[in-house]
Design an enzyme around this catalytic site. Structure first.
Site, PDB file in Angstrom:
ATOM      1  N   ARG A  38       0.852  -1.104  -0.146  1.00 47.70           N
ATOM      2  CA  ARG A  38      -0.171   0.171  -0.215  1.00 47.70           C
ATOM      3  C   ARG A  38       0.961   1.215   0.005  1.00 47.70           C
ATOM      4  O   ARG A  38       0.461   2.058  -0.691  1.00 47.70           O
ATOM      5  CB  ARG A  38      -1.182   0.034   1.353  1.00 47.70           C
ATOM      6  N   TYR A  89      -7.103  -0.027  -6.648  1.00 51.00           N
ATOM      7  CA  TYR A  89      -6.350  -1.237  -6.370  1.00 51.00           C
ATOM      8  C   TYR A  89      -5.484  -1.294  -5.170  1.00 51.00           C
ATOM      9  O   TYR A  89      -5.416  -0.117  -4.501  1.00 51.00           O
ATOM     10  CB  TYR A  89      -5.393  -1.750  -7.485  1.00 51.00           C
ATOM     11  N   GLU A  90      -5.168  -2.382  -4.665  1.00 49.61           N
ATOM     12  CA  GLU A  90      -4.702  -2.410  -3.177  1.00 49.61           C
ATOM     13  C   GLU A  90      -5.642  -2.039  -2.091  1.00 49.61           C
ATOM     14  O   GLU A  90      -5.035  -1.434  -1.071  1.00 49.61           O
ATOM     15  CB  GLU A  90      -3.115  -1.782  -3.118  1.00 49.61           C
ATOM     16  N   GLY A  91      -6.746  -2.203  -2.255  1.00 48.50           N
ATOM     17  CA  GLY A  91      -7.769  -1.624  -1.388  1.00 48.50           C
ATOM     18  C   GLY A  91      -8.385  -0.248  -1.901  1.00 48.50           C
ATOM     19  O   GLY A  91      -7.567   0.535  -1.948  1.00 48.50           O
TER      20      GLY A  91
END
Lengths: 606, 606
Positions: free
Chosen positions: A296, A443-445
């Site tokens: 992140r 992306y990545e949450g």
């Protein structure tokens, strides 16, 4: 077309003057090699590679995109050569252990490299970037054999890696993962299922690709507690390290996307593909999560990269394009019109980009210092040290990932805006930055997931508000020292003190009310996240301004203008951007009813 | 893929219940035909055309784009047939005079049509939309012969029109226009020059294209006071109305754009093309400006259209996609996970879109009422009436164009965000909305230009703040009546009163300080614009909520839920979005130094 120039002056300012990386490295167990000379050489060399080799492929890579033919993905023209130059320079293993062929330097230097690479050409940077995630996972959770087999070629960059999490029915909610891992006679596993959105899932840059895959063992409990982690290489590895049989993992399709078109986003089919369990059975998600923070932070870097590149493009255009006369009178009478630099609203847009890029960069570098110390804790097996820095990094991570990617997108849009209608035209290159930036909040949450991670998990569940108290204590320490030492920063220091107090109060009120109204955590989370981001950026600007003032007082600098520009940007941030925090503070504690009460079927009527 | 459904329930609510269009039309000189029955039939028919014929071409049009071959532009598959259906229905002349073949209905109905058309398929809607600009220009400034020659085929839609303003060296700053108009022996002109960004400059939908072109006469003074307006048809018109010789105006290239790919954006080369002066010599810009407001309201509609379409797409997905469990406990135990509709942050995003779409729609409809009355003033030759409504429309226009396009883009981005990673994938259609929406803050004057038009021109220069006083007087009138009649709206009414007072105070302070610091107009303008937008939207929500409460009290409605949803959305707007105005209020009066002082050469250092 924006051409990338690594902002080395700013990077050196942050490393050497604001955040004192020289001492940081000196005190770090794996930092001895990172002397100022070495760091500087790394910066120069990396900048050269990024400016001369990688940046020129940014626009052409978008135009050409990736192509799938007979199961093979062809990356855009020039990518193979650029990647070869990248690994020839030993860049992939910069921050990875010497025993596997890396250079053993601190993680923060790897992040610096990723920032330059990513600003020059984000879609390109994703290939080595995803690989780092796979390498880290194997390094922390693999057994000796797995490490010895996979880490050397990955560290060298001869092989690449991926992370295979998402499936068609689930992205965020990984408890729904269906991919199955059956036990083979030899103790390996046979993985069957479909993964989507797999960045770098298939490409022609490396001879092998190592997939880290979430899947379920036959006896797995339902939900998130029944997911295990596997290594699934594209080609099986022979004991001597050479490539063996082609494994049953193939790229079924490339996704057509809004942007990052030069990065291959693959549907990956696993058809009884041979895989090796990594980490304990059913603990796959926990293993993943140990690296979620670094992935992140990697995405937070995209926010900074986007802001920087869009700023460079917009600034060059604003200096050269002429339109109208300045409101306060003609500035360039010999020209047909004044340059855009003389218009207040254009300056507002440029300064917004500058404040985001440089403030965000400060926070990212700070986060990588935390990561260095966290990793040191791991290396020396000091669980207390590890946990301390992991907590600090864990708190900062969703703030940076959530906020900097949102603000990076804003900067990209402002970059287009400075260009006027030309910003919308492909040949000027600004719209690509906005399209490429758009993925970063997804992306990545998603931003929403970062907001829940911050407020729900890191602040309320895990620390009952202590995370905010700890963080704001640092802010207060800085503010109090400014009150003593920097009389001209008094107003800003008081503002920071007030924000600290307000933030703790808001957190307390949310915590109290959320006991009865759990949905408040969700309804407040977005405003809480953005508020946190603006406060963190305020902190970053005070850190920078303090150093700038100290340097100006000390005198003898070759570029006092640089420091004055820092002070001016700090003024801008406090006067023009920080006020947004008021809106977020005011919104987050509003009754949950205005969000939760409307029945789902009444959101629209025919 | 979002499929468009015309939000007729909301449109009828606004027309019949909130804004009382039936009385409005009854009192309007050209409104007699617009009886409720007729209006309703128009809505139904238009919705059918848009939903069944035009919306299905939205995604395929983006995929295919426009193609230039041998000087001819081919629009995407299906566009010709859809356009033929559109003109067969007489839609192009809906609000244009009967004497030229139109239906003579009020302008507001034409805007309703443009809204539906544009929500269904904005790039398609631009072809007839640009034509309207040309028609209006000829109608107001053309001589009898010009009107008789060009208006009938344009009104019928057999011919289309464009507006040719921008050149490579200038968009906003039209004083730099270089296109030359030399006098021909027959009294016509020969136009030579290059125009860029010409929407619908060349296409295959109509047999002829009528360009309205800004150019300079040989004796023209420099700058904006030396620009004249010309009609330049693609094919010259024979006296009998048939097509004559091909004129020297050709499409040199199509721009490659981020979005609106199905709309042809042309580089137009004028090579001694025959043109006819329209309006007085050297008064071209003034002639253009009389229609700037309607063109800009047209673009404000794009903000509403974008918000609506992205909302429809996101809502459908949120209802069907399942992820995680609600924070307040499982809501759908029989399912693998709860639908996105149960997550607070997703609801926040949806309600933001809803509040923007419906609030923006209210303001646009209100603006079209003003336009109807302004046009009536023109029709009955009542200069006072014309000026009164022109002023009101002129004040609202930059607020709507500036703010609604920015918020429309935010809504489009939220639409992607609700989809998570899927929002970034082309096949889901959400990213197209964001790309198409992105142009709206750039063309017809960037957001920065709207902000300057509002604060610099409409508020300070033309009215010395009276425009704000007049506007807020209407807000106060509503607020006071709510205080009397709607006790449950007391809090919101007081908020509106406070905002009115604050806005006038802010305006006064800006006016006083701008006397000495002219740049303040520019440094404050963006925040002033956005502040104005949030206040105007607050007003729109009070108008809607008042009606909803009245209807609920009256009882006997078939859908009380509709009215309750309105109240809920109004609550949401006041609690969650309106607080943003605080940030803008706080930022706009900050010292100009933080924007103006940093020397241009110190924005970046190597």
């Amino acid at each position: 077309m924006p051409s990338y120039k690594a902002p080395l002056r700013d990077t050196r300012f942050l490393l050497n003057e604001v955040l004192d990386f020289p001492s940081h490295y000196q005190n770090l167990i794996n930092g001895g090699e990172a002397t100022p000379d070495i760091v500087d050489a790394i910066l120069e060399e990396c900048a050269k590679l990024c400016e001369d080799v990688i940046a020129p492929l940014y626009h052409s890579g978008d135009e050409e995109g990736c192509h799938l033919q007979d199961g093979e993905v062809r990356t855009p023209k020039g990518f193979k050569e650029a990647y070869a130059a990248y690994i020839a320079g030993g860049w992939q293993g910069l921050s990875h252990p010497v025993e596997y062929g890396g250079q053993g330097l601190p993680m923060s230097l790897g992040a610096l490299k990723q920032e330059m690479l990513g600003t020059a050409n984000w879609p390109f940077a994703m290939y080595p970037g995803l690989s780092l995630g796979a390498m880290n996972t194997i390094m922390q959770h693999g057994n000796e054999e797995q490490k010895n087999t996979f880490l050397p070629p990955l560290t060298e960059g001869r092989w690449a890696g991926t992370m295979c999490l998402t499936e068609p029915q689930c992205g965020t909610d990984l408890g729904q993962v269906k991919t199955r891992a059956d036990v083979n006679a030899d103790g390996s596993y046979a993985l069957t299922g479909t993964k989507i959105f797999i960045s770098s899932g298939e490409h022609d840059l490396t001879e092998n690709i190592v997939h880290i895959v979430l899947a379920r063992l036959p006896d797995a409990p339902k939900g998130t507690r029944g997911i295990s982690l596997f290594i699934v290489p594209k080609f099986l590895a022979n004991p001597d390290g050479s490539l063996g049989a082609r494994n049953g993992v193939t790229c079924g399709a490339l996704e057509k996307k809004m942007g990052i078109k030069a990065s291959s986003t693959c549907v990956m089919n696993f058809d009884a593909a041979t895989g090796y369990l990594i980490g304990p059975p059913h603990k796959g998600l926990e293993c993943m999560f140990t690296f979620m923070n670094s992935a992140r932070i990697g995405t937070a870097i995209q926010g900074v990269a986007t802001a920087e590149l869009a700023y460079q493009g917009a600034l060059a255009y604003a200096r050269e394009r002429r339109s109208m006369r300045s409101l306060s009178g003609t500035k360039e009478p010999q020209q047909v019109a004044d340059s855009l630099m003389h218009h207040g609203d254009v300056r507002r847009m440029l300064l917004t980009q500058k404040a985001i890029a440089e403030g965000g960069r400060t926070l990212v570098y700070l986060a990588t210092q935390y990561a260095d110390k966290m990793i040191e804790g791991m290396l020396v097996n000091d669980q207390t040290q590890y946990a301390h820095w992991d907590d600090k990094l864990g708190f900062l991570t969703p703030i940076l990932k959530g906020c900097l990617t949102e603000l990076g997108l804003e900067s990209a849009n402002l970059g287009m805006q400075v260009f006027g209608g030309h910003g919308y035209i492909k040949e000027h290159g600004m719209e690509q930055i906005a399209r490429d930036a758009r993925i970063a909040t997804l992306y990545e949450g998603t931003t929403g997931i970062q907001a829940l991670d911050l407020l729900g998990r890191k602040v309320l569940l895990m620390t009952q508000g202590k995370a905010v108290r700890d963080f704001t204590r640092e802010l207060n320490t800085l503010a109090w020292s400014l009150l003593k030492e920097e009389p001209q920063m008094r107003g800003k220091a008081l503002t920071l003190l007030r924000l600290s107090a307000q933030w703790n109060l808001l957190t307390l009120r949310i915590a109290l009310r959320a006991r009865k109204q759990r949905d408040l955590v969700s309804t407040a989370s977005h405003d809480f996240l953005m508020y946190a981001g603006y406060v963190a950026l305020a902190w970053s600007w005070l850190l920078q301004e303090r150093t700038a003032r100290q340097k100006l007082r000390a005198g003898g600098q070759d570029s006092p203008e640089f420091y004055r520009a820092k002070i001016a940007t700090s003024d801008f941030y406090f006067q023009r951007l920080l006020p947004r925090a008021k809106g977020h503070a005011s919104a987050m504690l509003k009754p949950i009813g205005s969000i939760m009460d409307l029945p789902g079927e009444h959101f629209a009527f025919e």
